[in-house]
Design an enzyme around this catalytic site. Sequence first.
Site, PDB file in Angstrom:
ATOM      1  N   HIS A 169      12.779  -3.748  -9.902  1.00 50.19           N
ATOM      2  CA  HIS A 169      13.039  -4.785  -8.913  1.00 50.19           C
ATOM      3  C   HIS A 169      14.375  -5.438  -9.235  1.00 50.19           C
ATOM      4  CE1 HIS A 169       8.802  -5.218  -7.406  1.00 50.19           C
ATOM      5  NE2 HIS A 169       8.536  -4.697  -8.595  1.00 50.19           N
ATOM      6  N   HIS A 200       9.762   2.004 -10.670  1.00 49.48           N
ATOM      7  CA  HIS A 200      10.784   1.305  -9.889  1.00 49.48           C
ATOM      8  C   HIS A 200      11.241   0.069 -10.644  1.00 49.48           C
ATOM      9  CE1 HIS A 200       6.812  -0.115  -8.633  1.00 49.48           C
ATOM     10  NE2 HIS A 200       7.363  -1.310  -8.513  1.00 49.48           N
TER      11      HIS A 200
HETATM   12  P1  5GP Z   1       5.118  -3.493  -8.204  1.00 50.15           P
HETATM   13  O1  5GP Z   1       4.122  -4.602  -8.011  1.00 50.15           O
HETATM   14  O2  5GP Z   1       4.440  -2.143  -8.262  1.00 50.15           O
HETATM   15  O3  5GP Z   1       6.064  -3.712  -9.350  1.00 50.15           O
HETATM   16  O4  5GP Z   1       6.048  -3.538  -6.929  1.00 50.15           O
HETATM   17  C1  5GP Z   1       5.775  -2.882  -5.747  1.00 50.15           C
HETATM   18  C2  5GP Z   1       6.724  -3.459  -4.732  1.00 50.15           C
HETATM   19  O5  5GP Z   1       6.846  -2.544  -3.666  1.00 50.15           O
HETATM   20  C3  5GP Z   1       6.258  -4.785  -4.112  1.00 50.15           C
HETATM   21  O6  5GP Z   1       7.275  -5.767  -4.311  1.00 50.15           O
HETATM   22  C4  5GP Z   1       6.056  -4.451  -2.638  1.00 50.15           C
HETATM   23  O7  5GP Z   1       6.462  -5.506  -1.799  1.00 50.15           O
HETATM   24  C5  5GP Z   1       6.904  -3.231  -2.454  1.00 50.15           C
HETATM   25  N1  5GP Z   1       6.433  -2.272  -1.469  1.00 50.15           N
HETATM   26  C6  5GP Z   1       5.181  -1.767  -1.372  1.00 50.15           C
HETATM   27  N2  5GP Z   1       5.118  -0.848  -0.390  1.00 50.15           N
HETATM   28  C7  5GP Z   1       6.372  -0.762   0.129  1.00 50.15           C
HETATM   29  C8  5GP Z   1       6.938   0.036   1.170  1.00 50.15           C
HETATM   30  O8  5GP Z   1       6.294   0.845   1.818  1.00 50.15           O
HETATM   31  N3  5GP Z   1       8.263  -0.139   1.409  1.00 50.15           N
HETATM   32  C9  5GP Z   1       9.030  -1.020   0.702  1.00 50.15           C
HETATM   33  N4  5GP Z   1      10.322  -1.111   1.024  1.00 50.15           N
HETATM   34  N5  5GP Z   1       8.528  -1.794  -0.271  1.00 50.15           N
HETATM   35  C10 5GP Z   1       7.210  -1.659  -0.561  1.00 50.15           C
END
Ligand code: 5GP
Length: 134
Positions: free
Chosen positions: A101, A99
């Site tokens: 951001h 993903h």
């Molecule tokens: P990472 O740390 O893997 O780059 O980012 C994961 C992101 O996913 C975090 O910013 C967290 O807030 C978001 N996130 C985790 N679970 C969910 C979910 O079930 N729905 C949504 N919309 N965001 C999520």
Amino acid sequence: MDNCIFCKIANGEIPSATLYEDDDFRVILDLGPATKGHALLLPKTHAANLYELPDDLAEKAILVAKKAAAGLRDGLGSDGLNLVQNNGEAAGQTVFHFHMHLIPRWKGDHAGVGWKPGTLTDETRDEILRKVHI
Ligand code: 5GP
Ligand code: ZN
């Protein structure tokens, strides 16, 4: 990937606040936003991270990110945007489905997306240039 939450969200099995969707991607609002409008761009097919992302989706992802960036800016009146993409636990990845951001930024928002600059020594520069072949 049966147990991947982002597979389920990207494919609509779990509802999400969706800003954009096409055949390959969904852009949703992050549930733990760094700033107002913090969004996530998810491919609909599973790839754990950038290393696994197929080339055609990698190409398309940046175009969708560009469109989403403009939509966030125009809709929210933000002053800037961080595009952040974490790979691996060491880099802060917590959901192991690729993903991006999209984090809208406002002057003085103190959202804290960044790092403390170190120093590039001649020795380290030479070592990296010797070891890394892209
Ligand atoms: P990472 O740390 O893997 O780059 O980012 C994961 C992101 O996913 C975090 O910013 C967290 O807030 C978001 N996130 C985790 N679970 C969910 C979910 O079930 N729905 C949504 N919309 N965001 C999520
Ligand atoms: Zn997945």
